[in-house]
Every structure is written in structure tokens, then in C-alpha cells.
Design an enzyme around this catalytic site. Structure first.
Site, PDB file in Angstrom:
ATOM      1  CE1 TYR A  68      -3.169   2.970   0.874  1.00 28.31           C
ATOM      2  CE2 TYR A  68      -2.568   2.720   3.187  1.00 28.31           C
ATOM      3  CZ  TYR A  68      -3.244   3.410   2.191  1.00 28.31           C
ATOM      4  OH  TYR A  68      -3.984   4.503   2.510  1.00 28.31           O
ATOM      5  CB  ILE A  69       2.933   2.897   2.561  1.00 26.96           C
ATOM      6  CG1 ILE A  69       1.686   2.909   3.463  1.00 26.96           C
ATOM      7  CG2 ILE A  69       3.698   4.212   2.697  1.00 26.96           C
ATOM      8  CD1 ILE A  69       1.966   2.747   4.936  1.00 26.96           C
TER       9      ILE A  69
ATOM     10  CG  PHE B 267       0.715   8.909  14.208  1.00 28.66           C
ATOM     11  CD1 PHE B 267       2.099   9.079  14.129  1.00 28.66           C
ATOM     12  CD2 PHE B 267       0.135   8.922  15.455  1.00 28.66           C
ATOM     13  CE1 PHE B 267       2.880   9.283  15.278  1.00 28.66           C
ATOM     14  CE2 PHE B 267       0.901   9.132  16.610  1.00 28.66           C
ATOM     15  CZ  PHE B 267       2.270   9.307  16.513  1.00 28.66           C
TER      16      PHE B 267
ATOM     17  CE  LYS C  80       7.301  -2.248  10.924  1.00 29.58           C
ATOM     18  NZ  LYS C  80       7.780  -2.035   9.555  1.00 29.58           N
TER      19      LYS C  80
ATOM     20  CG  ASN D 245       8.028 -10.950   7.020  1.00 30.29           C
ATOM     21  OD1 ASN D 245       8.601 -11.439   6.054  1.00 30.29           O
ATOM     22  ND2 ASN D 245       7.283  -9.872   6.929  1.00 30.29           N
TER      23      ASN D 245
ATOM     24  CE1 TYR E 172       3.859  -3.543  12.144  1.00 32.75           C
ATOM     25  CE2 TYR E 172       2.760  -2.081  13.708  1.00 32.75           C
ATOM     26  CZ  TYR E 172       3.373  -2.293  12.486  1.00 32.75           C
ATOM     27  OH  TYR E 172       3.498  -1.249  11.610  1.00 32.75           O
TER      28      TYR E 172
ATOM     29  CG  PHE F  12       7.777   0.679   2.206  1.00 34.15           C
ATOM     30  CD1 PHE F  12       7.057   1.631   2.906  1.00 34.15           C
ATOM     31  CD2 PHE F  12       8.516   1.076   1.111  1.00 34.15           C
ATOM     32  CE1 PHE F  12       7.073   2.956   2.514  1.00 34.15           C
ATOM     33  CE2 PHE F  12       8.539   2.397   0.702  1.00 34.15           C
ATOM     34  CZ  PHE F  12       7.820   3.342   1.404  1.00 34.15           C
TER      35      PHE F  12
END
Ligand code: UFG
Length: 328
Positions: free
Chosen positions: A16-17, A173, A149, A96, A145, A77
Site C-alpha cells: 500500500y505505502i 500514524f 519495529k 519476517n 508488531y 517497507f
């Protein structure tokens, strides 16, 4: 751009991004190659000839590709993004997101690119004591998650210290919207994000469940900072240019600094579509903070970023254009 365009590796560029960022990079004259294993991304999001179908954990193939292509910089990403799933299957998230990133960093150290822009998340802050959230707030993720990060942010610090690979971590965000023509947008499977689900409710007539109406917010529903995916993509390009120009490693929130409640999103969808949104009020969703809004002045001041589409109705309008194309 110059005769000799910068060569940029974009991991997860079919998502998506990532795909929005590839679109902007190409429009701004960069030479781009996408690495994506298509486990979540879509082939149709990547222009022909730009995709290398590869999992980042395949270190030897990745190093080989990077040796051949001689990239100037990387935008990273590729990652799993579902908070709820990470609570059920932490190993998949660490495997992952962390192992894949480590493999990429090793390949960078071996093959040359010295700059990386990393997709981080507001989830690194966990449940912050107040809002707006500044970059110097405590890092206390509350799910695997967010923790995955944080682990990558930590590795990046050491790869700068030891291998002089500079990085910008962009803590997103609520990424939302679609490109203004509605060609690239959210196609998650399963979809868990608010705006596409509200639009789906309008299209199918199946009510969306609003998770809690008893928060201490003006209308009782949660507040989030919805950031247009195009503005988010542009933040990556500014971060890339900053690093290439010699900027030091840093971390930035990417949000508009304005929060909207879930009910405000529902009303914006009704205004844009001209239709009533069918909804029911359900219980709170585990792990939801009442309000998550970015302090975004650091990004604005240091990188000159300015959102073009900060208005919620514009975000919903672009998402609606995409949803009506009916690709999913
Ligand atoms: N919501 C509903 N009903 C739904 C879906 C969402 O009421 O069916 C509400 C949520 O409770 C929340 C708001 O809509 O209040 C936004 O929810 P999303 O699931 O769209 O997004 P989140 O704020 O939960 O999560 C986003 C990203 C995460 C990231 C997090 C960081 O999707 O990847 O922001 O704060 F970790």
C-alpha cells in the site's frame, strides 16, 4: 533530475505505502527497483520491469541483486503489519520483520548503499501517557508488531555506529486514503483498517462495528491521526534526500498533528458518498488507545514536510474513488 538518476531499492514496493512511494519516486526522476515477495503486496501495484520477486530472508539472492544493481539508497517497507495477528503469531512477526531487516542490513553493509529510510510505526510508543506524541516519548511497545519495529530501529543505530549506514525511521500514524486519481489504494487481506471498512459498509449495506463508544473523548470513540498515503510517501522522499545530502540518522513521526474520532470518520464518509453508513456499536477492541495523535513539528521543521491532503474529507474522497474501482 540529473542525467545520472539515483538508484533506489524499495523493499515492499508492491504494498500500500510502498507502491505510492514508488509512483512518486518515478515521477520525481529516480531509478527504482522493487523487491517484494508478493506475500502481501500485489504485482499490479508495480510498473512493468521494476519488480524482483524475492523474500528478504534470502540473503544470498538479495546480496547478489544489490551487488549487480549498485543502489545509492534503500527504502524499506517490507513487513507484516497486523497488530492482532502479531499477538497470536509473534514468531512470524519477528521472523519476517526482524530477520528480513537484518538480512537487508547485512546485504547493505556488504554491497555499498549507505542510506536507508525505514517504515516504523506509532506502535513503538505503546500506550503513551498523553497526546500529541513526541519522538522523545518512552519507547514501550505493547505488541510483537511494535516490538519488531523497535528491534529494527535498534539495529539501525548499531549499523550506523559500526558500518556508517545512516537511517531515518518514520513512525507512521494512521496511513489512509489513496492516490488522488484512486488508482493505488488499500488492498489488505483481511482488511482491518477503519476507512476501507466504513466504505465497504456503505457499498455492501453490512454494518461496521465501532469498537467502543465509552472512551473519554468528545463523542466517546477513539481518536486517531489519519495521514494521507501520498503525504506519507512524500515524507520518505524528503528523508531520502536528507540522508543523501549528509543528514544524520534520526527518527520522525509522520502524522498531521490533528486527531479525528471514529464517528467523525463515519460522518466524513457520509458527506463524501452521500449515503448513510450502517454501523453498530460494539465493545472496545483490546489494545486500542483512546487517542493517538502525532506531534509532527519535528518532521516539518527538519525536513520541510508539509501535508498536501490533511483534510479528512479529501482522504476519504480519494479512498472512495479507489474503493469504487472495485479491484478487491
Ligand atoms: N475501528 C473500529 N471498527 C473497525 C476498525 C477500526 O471502530 O472495524 C476503530 C479502532 O478501534 C480505532 C480506529 O478505528 O479506534 C482506527 O483503527 P485502525 O485499525 O484503522 O488503525 P489503528 O489505529 O488500530 O492502527 C494503526 C495501524 C497500525 C499501527 C497503529 C499505530 O494500522 O499498524 O495505527 O498506532 F500500529
Amino acid at each position: 533530475m540529473s542525467v545520472n538518476p539515483r538508484k533506489i531499492l524499495v523493499t515492499g514496493g508492491a504494498g500500500y505505502i510502498g507502491s505510492q512511494t514508488v509512483r512518486l519516486l518515478l515521477a520525481q526522476g529516480y531509478d527504482v527497483a522493487v523487491v517484494d515477495d508478493l506475500s502481501k503486496g500485489h504485482r499490479h501495484n508495480v510498473p512493468a520491469g521494476k519488480l524482483y520477486e524475492l523474500n528478504l530472508c534470502n540473503g544470498s539472492a538479495l546480496s547478489e541483486l544489490m551487488r549487480q544493481m549498485r543502489f545509492d539508497a534503500v527504502i524499506h517497507f517490507a513487513a507484516f503489519i497486523a497488530v492482532g495477528e502479531s499477538m497470536r503469531e509473534p514468531a512470524r512477526y519477528f521472523g519476517n520483520n526482524v530477520v528480513g531487516s537484518l538480512s537487508l542490513l547485512k546485504a547493505m553493509a556488504e554491497t555499498g548503499p549507505r542510506h536507508i529510510v525505514f517504515s516504523s510505526t506509532a506502535a513503538v510508543y505503546g500506550e503513551p501517557p498523553e497526546s500529541p506524541i513526541r519522538e522523545d516519548f518512552p519507547i514501550r511497545p505493547v505488541n510483537p508488531y511494535g516490538e519488531s519495529k523497535v528491534m529494527v530501529e535498534t539495529m539501525l543505530r548499531w549499523f550506523d555506529e559500526i558500518h556508517h549506514i545512516t537511517s531515518v525511521c518514520l513512525r507512521y500514524f494512521n496511513a489512509s486514503g489513496a492516490d488522488p486519481e484512486g488508482r493505488l489504494g488499500e488492498e489488505h487481506e483481511p482488511e482491518t483498517h477503519l476507512i476501507p471498512l466504513v466504505l465497504r459498509a456503505v457499498m455492501t449495506g453490512e454494518p461496521i462495528t465501532i469498537f467502543g463508544q465509552d472512551y473519554e473523548t468528545p463523542d466517546g470513540t477513539c481518536i486517531r491521526d489519519y495521514i494521507h498515503v501520498d503525504d506519507l510517501a512524500q515524507a520518505h522522499i524528503l528523508a531520502l534526500e536528507y540522508l543523501i545530502a549528509g543528514g544524520e540518522s534520526d527518527q520522525f513521526n509522520v502524522g498531521t498533528g490533528t486527531g479525528h474520532t471514529v464517528m467523525e470518520v463515519v460522518r466524513a464518509v457520509e458527506e463524501v458518498t452521500g449515503k448513510k453508513v450502517p454501523y453498530v456499536i460494539g465493545p472496545r477492541r483490546a489494545g486500542d488507545s483512546p487517542a493517538l495523535v502525532a506531534a509532527s513539528n519535528k518532521l516539518r521543521t527538519a525536513l520541510g514536510w508539509k501535508p498536501q491532503y490533511a483534510d479528512l474529507r479529501t482522504i476519504v474522497d480519494h479512498a472512495w474513488k479507489f474503493a469504487r474501482r472495485g479491484r478487491r
